[in-house]
Design an enzyme around this catalytic site. Structure first.
Site, PDB file in Angstrom:
ATOM      1  N   ASP A  37      -9.659 -52.251  10.290  1.00 15.00           N
ATOM      2  CA  ASP A  37      -8.696 -51.970  10.008  1.00 15.00           C
ATOM      3  C   ASP A  37      -8.459 -51.153   8.413  1.00 15.00           C
ATOM      4  O   ASP A  37      -8.468 -51.807   8.496  1.00 15.00           O
ATOM      5  CB  ASP A  37      -8.284 -53.789   9.803  1.00 15.00           C
ATOM      6  CG  ASP A  37      -7.109 -53.686  10.069  1.00 15.00           C
ATOM      7  OD1 ASP A  37      -6.252 -53.461   8.852  1.00 15.00           O
ATOM      8  OD2 ASP A  37      -6.929 -55.057   9.870  1.00 15.00           O
ATOM      9  N   TYR A  90      -8.708 -60.125   6.415  1.00 13.50           N
ATOM     10  CA  TYR A  90      -6.057 -60.550   7.180  1.00 13.50           C
ATOM     11  C   TYR A  90      -6.568 -62.114   7.832  1.00 13.50           C
ATOM     12  O   TYR A  90      -7.298 -62.454   9.123  1.00 13.50           O
ATOM     13  CB  TYR A  90      -5.619 -59.496   8.226  1.00 13.50           C
ATOM     14  CG  TYR A  90      -4.795 -59.760   7.994  1.00 13.50           C
ATOM     15  CD1 TYR A  90      -3.510 -60.057   6.504  1.00 13.50           C
ATOM     16  CD2 TYR A  90      -3.904 -60.575   9.324  1.00 13.50           C
ATOM     17  CE1 TYR A  90      -1.768 -60.203   7.206  1.00 13.50           C
ATOM     18  CE2 TYR A  90      -2.615 -60.378   9.371  1.00 13.50           C
ATOM     19  CZ  TYR A  90      -2.104 -60.102   8.181  1.00 13.50           C
ATOM     20  OH  TYR A  90      -0.480 -60.800   8.373  1.00 13.50           O
ATOM     21  N   LYS A 127       3.651 -52.479   7.318  1.00 15.41           N
ATOM     22  CA  LYS A 127       3.012 -52.179   6.237  1.00 15.41           C
ATOM     23  C   LYS A 127       3.487 -50.889   5.581  1.00 15.41           C
ATOM     24  O   LYS A 127       4.527 -49.825   5.886  1.00 15.41           O
ATOM     25  CB  LYS A 127       1.264 -52.186   6.100  1.00 15.41           C
ATOM     26  CG  LYS A 127       0.706 -53.841   5.816  1.00 15.41           C
ATOM     27  CD  LYS A 127       1.426 -54.673   5.684  1.00 15.41           C
ATOM     28  CE  LYS A 127       1.630 -56.253   6.779  1.00 15.41           C
ATOM     29  NZ  LYS A 127       0.145 -56.372   7.316  1.00 15.41           N
ATOM     30  N   ARG A 180       8.159 -51.737  29.419  1.00 16.04           N
ATOM     31  CA  ARG A 180       6.613 -51.811  29.380  1.00 16.04           C
ATOM     32  C   ARG A 180       5.473 -50.720  29.073  1.00 16.04           C
ATOM     33  O   ARG A 180       4.898 -51.388  28.443  1.00 16.04           O
ATOM     34  CB  ARG A 180       6.730 -53.417  29.857  1.00 16.04           C
ATOM     35  CG  ARG A 180       4.818 -53.637  29.652  1.00 16.04           C
ATOM     36  CD  ARG A 180       5.171 -55.050  29.774  1.00 16.04           C
ATOM     37  NE  ARG A 180       5.514 -55.800  31.191  1.00 16.04           N
ATOM     38  CZ  ARG A 180       5.528 -55.399  32.367  1.00 16.04           C
ATOM     39  NH1 ARG A 180       4.467 -54.371  32.655  1.00 16.04           N
ATOM     40  NH2 ARG A 180       6.153 -55.523  33.176  1.00 16.04           N
TER      41      ARG A 180
HETATM   42  C1  LIG Z   1      -0.287 -57.245   8.053  1.00 15.69           C
HETATM   43  C2  LIG Z   1      -1.981 -57.052   8.266  1.00 15.69           C
HETATM   44  C3  LIG Z   1      -2.171 -57.309   9.221  1.00 15.69           C
HETATM   45  C4  LIG Z   1      -1.294 -57.755  11.072  1.00 15.69           C
HETATM   46  O1  LIG Z   1       0.142 -57.027  11.574  1.00 15.69           O
HETATM   47  P1  LIG Z   1       1.184 -58.342  11.662  1.00 15.69           P
HETATM   48  O2  LIG Z   1       2.097 -55.891  11.834  1.00 15.69           O
HETATM   49  O3  LIG Z   1       1.875 -58.558  10.770  1.00 15.69           O
HETATM   50  O4  LIG Z   1       0.894 -58.431  12.932  1.00 15.69           O
HETATM   51  C5  LIG Z   1      -3.793 -57.175  10.386  1.00 15.69           C
HETATM   52  N1  LIG Z   1      -4.131 -56.125   9.338  1.00 15.69           N
HETATM   53  C6  LIG Z   1      -3.939 -56.222   8.021  1.00 15.69           C
HETATM   54  C7  LIG Z   1      -4.931 -55.614   6.866  1.00 15.69           C
HETATM   55  C8  LIG Z   1      -2.693 -56.446   7.443  1.00 15.69           C
HETATM   56  O5  LIG Z   1      -2.220 -56.072   6.372  1.00 15.69           O
END
Ligand SMILES: *Cc1c(COP(=O)(O)O)cnc(C)c1O
Length: 403
Positions: A172, A100, A197, A48
């Protein structure tokens, strides 16, 4: 020595393994590490707190953003959670309005319970950001391009406003990817990724990351990564590293296909509006061209006929899959009102501008002509269905669109 993007993507975090000479970072699947003396400071003691495969991923994440430090988390939201755990009750966060959906939920339904205040504003207007930051805040949380409306915020201008007021800026960068947009170079303090993503890129692993050059922020987040414990396992780190090695190639191809589709989509019947930062009719096209060359591979568009028309389109598509998520090899389509943004109330969606006819495309790596032909064949009859739906206006159908 710092390498160019594609070279860094292949070599970062992956020196030749000293044990066996492996050219790929090994999956170190262990919970704990032997210690050989009392009070020693071994590099790893418990997975961890730290793990060599995760370390390799963290170095690669940092390299992609040209940064000193990276931290990997079990998901994008776990990374977001770690950032919010830097706050105390009474703290305030100013954030982009069309965030998001999961971040919106984490803000308004979880951290608000602990006395953190969130003000969601239109960050595409720097004057609004300036005013919002005249009241003390700890974080300015930007998502650009935003989801699903692909609004573009001027990172450099906003980060400068925040910096002068002692407020940290997070970007982000999930939609933009590190190859198209470098927030740290534009003055941001911290970059967040859902590595689920484009970074993973193959629709097969959930993950998150934080990247920074700020030593004290890094130390605090590293402490929270271990203290709160939302870490990824070594197998997931391996998959993410595998994805990172081809991110340059993949993103360039994603973008090329998206540009082609974005040009053509508004010629299809029933398409009222196409939203893509690369189009000249996008309200922040000029900022996007400067800050985000390439413009990404997510396209949103609005269909005449609302939810009925969207449902009809979904039923007729063969190649595009109705699914949450984006940024992978496979082309996906999403209906934000019933999917990613279903956790917002109808009122909140209306305020942000997410209509029932809005669809979001994540352009994958298939041949773009096949993607185009599928949209074309599916949209021609969609119009007739929309007209029929408008005439009846009674049934609530679209079972496929349900979660
Ligand atoms: C998918 C996404 C998240 C969250 O990520 P997870 O891996 O699904 O927890 C946060 N910000 C954006 C812009 C996203 O597309």
């Amino acid at each position: 020595m710092t390498y160019r993007f594609d070279t860094a993507a292949i070599h970062a975090g992956s020196p030749i393994d000293p044990t066996h000479g492996a050219v790929v970072a090994p999956i170190v699947q262990t919970t704990t590490f032997a210690q050989y003396e009392l009070g020693g400071e071994p590099p790893y003691c418990y997975s961890r707190s730290g793990n060599p495969t995760r370390r390799a991923l963290e170095e690669a994440l940092a390299a992609l953003e040209g940064a000193a430090h990276g931290l990997a988390f079990a998901s994008g939201l776990a990374a977001a959670q770690a950032v919010l755990l830097t706050l105390r009750s009474g703290a305030r966060v100013v954030a982009s309005q069309d965030l998001y959906g999961g971040c919106h939920r984490l803000f308004t339904k979880v951290f608000s319970r602990f006395g953190v205040q969130f003000d969601l504003v239109d960050t595409t207007d720097t004057e609004i950001v300036r005013r919002a930051l005249d009241t003390p805040a700890q974080w300015l949380w930007l998502e650009t391009p935003s989801n699903p409306l692909l609004r573009v915020t001027d990172i450099e201008a906003c980060a400068e406003i925040a910096r002068r007021r002692g407020v940290r800026t997070l970007v982000d960068n999930t939609f933009a990817t590190p190859i198209l947009q470098r927030p740290l170079d534009l003055g941001a303090d911290l970059v967040l990724h859902s590595t689920t993503k484009y970074i993973g890129g193959h629709c097969d692993v959930i993950g998150g990351g934080l990247v920074t050059n700020d030593e004290s922020l890094f130390a605090e987040l590293k402490f929270l990564q271990n203290a709160a414990g939302a870490v990824p396992g070594p197998q997931d780190c391996f998959l993410l590293l595998r994805g990172i090695r081809t991110i340059g190639l993949r993103v360039r191809k994603h973008v090329e296909s998206a540009a082609l589709l974005a040009e053509r989509i508004d010629s299809l019947p029933g398409v009222q509006r196409v939203i893509y930062p690369g189009r000249r009719d996008h309200p922040q096209h000029a900022i996007a061209a400067r800050q985000f060359p390439g413009f990404g591979a997510v396209i949103s568009f609005e269909l005449e006929g609302g939810r009925d028309a969207a449902g009809a389109l979904v039923r007729r598509l063969r190649l595009w899959t109705l699914a949450e998520s984006l940024g992978g090899i496979r082309s996906l389509l999403c209906h934000p009102a019933t999917m990613t943004h279903a956790s917002l109330s109808a009122q909140e969606r209306a305020t942000v501008g997410i209509s029932d006819g809005l669809l979001r495309l994540s352009v994958g790596l298939e041949d773009p002509e096949d993607l185009w032909e599928d949209l074309e064949q599916a949209l021609r009859p969609a119009r007739a269905v929309a007209a029929a739906g408008a005439a009846k206006r009674t049934r609530a159908t679209d079972s496929e669109v349900r979660r």
